[in-house]
Scaffold this active site. Sequence first.
Site, PDB file in Angstrom:
ATOM      1  N   GLY A  65       0.852  -1.178   0.000  1.00 46.76           N
ATOM      2  CA  GLY A  65       0.000   0.000   0.000  1.00 46.76           C
ATOM      3  C   GLY A  65       0.885   1.224   0.000  1.00 46.76           C
ATOM      4  O   GLY A  65       1.894   1.268  -0.705  1.00 46.76           O
ATOM      5  N   CYS A  97       6.115  -5.300   0.292  1.00 40.03           N
ATOM      6  CA  CYS A  97       6.266  -3.952  -0.262  1.00 40.03           C
ATOM      7  C   CYS A  97       6.199  -2.898   0.851  1.00 40.03           C
ATOM      8  O   CYS A  97       7.152  -2.749   1.607  1.00 40.03           O
ATOM      9  CB  CYS A  97       5.239  -3.720  -1.357  1.00 40.03           C
ATOM     10  SG  CYS A  97       5.640  -2.298  -2.424  1.00 40.03           S
ATOM     11  N   HIS A 196       5.050  -8.363  -4.423  1.00 43.62           N
ATOM     12  CA  HIS A 196       3.682  -8.692  -4.010  1.00 43.62           C
ATOM     13  C   HIS A 196       3.329 -10.140  -4.368  1.00 43.62           C
ATOM     14  O   HIS A 196       2.713 -10.401  -5.403  1.00 43.62           O
ATOM     15  CB  HIS A 196       2.678  -7.765  -4.719  1.00 43.62           C
ATOM     16  CG  HIS A 196       2.763  -6.333  -4.327  1.00 43.62           C
ATOM     17  ND1 HIS A 196       1.963  -5.781  -3.359  1.00 43.62           N
ATOM     18  CD2 HIS A 196       3.558  -5.336  -4.779  1.00 43.62           C
ATOM     19  CE1 HIS A 196       2.240  -4.501  -3.226  1.00 43.62           C
ATOM     20  NE2 HIS A 196       3.209  -4.199  -4.072  1.00 43.62           N
ATOM     21  N   GLU A 198       1.058 -11.880  -3.206  1.00 46.52           N
ATOM     22  CA  GLU A 198      -0.394 -12.069  -3.080  1.00 46.52           C
ATOM     23  C   GLU A 198      -1.148 -11.841  -4.384  1.00 46.52           C
ATOM     24  O   GLU A 198      -2.326 -12.194  -4.474  1.00 46.52           O
ATOM     25  CB  GLU A 198      -0.948 -11.150  -1.989  1.00 46.52           C
ATOM     26  CG  GLU A 198      -0.988  -9.673  -2.320  1.00 46.52           C
ATOM     27  CD  GLU A 198       0.332  -8.960  -2.093  1.00 46.52           C
ATOM     28  OE1 GLU A 198       0.367  -7.719  -2.240  1.00 46.52           O
ATOM     29  OE2 GLU A 198       1.338  -9.627  -1.790  1.00 46.52           O
TER      30      GLU A 198
END
Length: 216
Positions: A65, A97, A196, A198
């Site tokens: 984020g 991140c 990332h 995910e």
Amino acid sequence: MNVTPVVASAADAEQTQSRPTIGVLALQGDVREHVAALERCGAEPVLVRRATELAAVDALILPGGESTAISKLLGAFELLEPLRARLREGMPAFGSCAGMILLASEVLDTRPDAEHLSGIDMTVRRNAFGRQVDSFETDLSFAGLTDGPVRAVFIRAPWVERAGPDVEVLATVADGPAAGRIVAVRQGNVLATSFHPEVTGDLRVHRLFVDLVLAA
């Protein structure tokens, strides 16, 4: 009235142990993707926005984020000190991140008022790979993971400029202008990646973290 006590069987205990409760810090960022990955790995994901929710989980994921926004929200939601305390106590954590930035002991190119958690003895450079338009994907060899390289997605990503003596380097960029830069590390029960995992559908990094939580 007689009440028969409920006694958990060994199978029940084993099932509970194999399904850890893992929080996902849900203040800002790609929360949903981490929740979905944890569910697919057999963990019990819980959204964490309050200190009481943090106290109830076995481990925590800090998602990607905007790191300065998340650090401000940690203060606004009175989570900063409880989270630091749980990390000092040995709670497993994984940051991707922005989560890597938050877990660092030192952060370069950030705002003077930005907070970090010192979960890993490392110096991280924020937005090291460039702006949003410089986002890219590449394959990485990742220590401890089998079945080929990890496809890594970098979005305004940091890198690790200094890793302390107790920090295990898990992955570095293989080629290009950033060749040799550290992008995945582990110190004890705390794991961090610049990229990332995910968002790719490859669950191996999340499974590694779930296994780490179970071992802890």
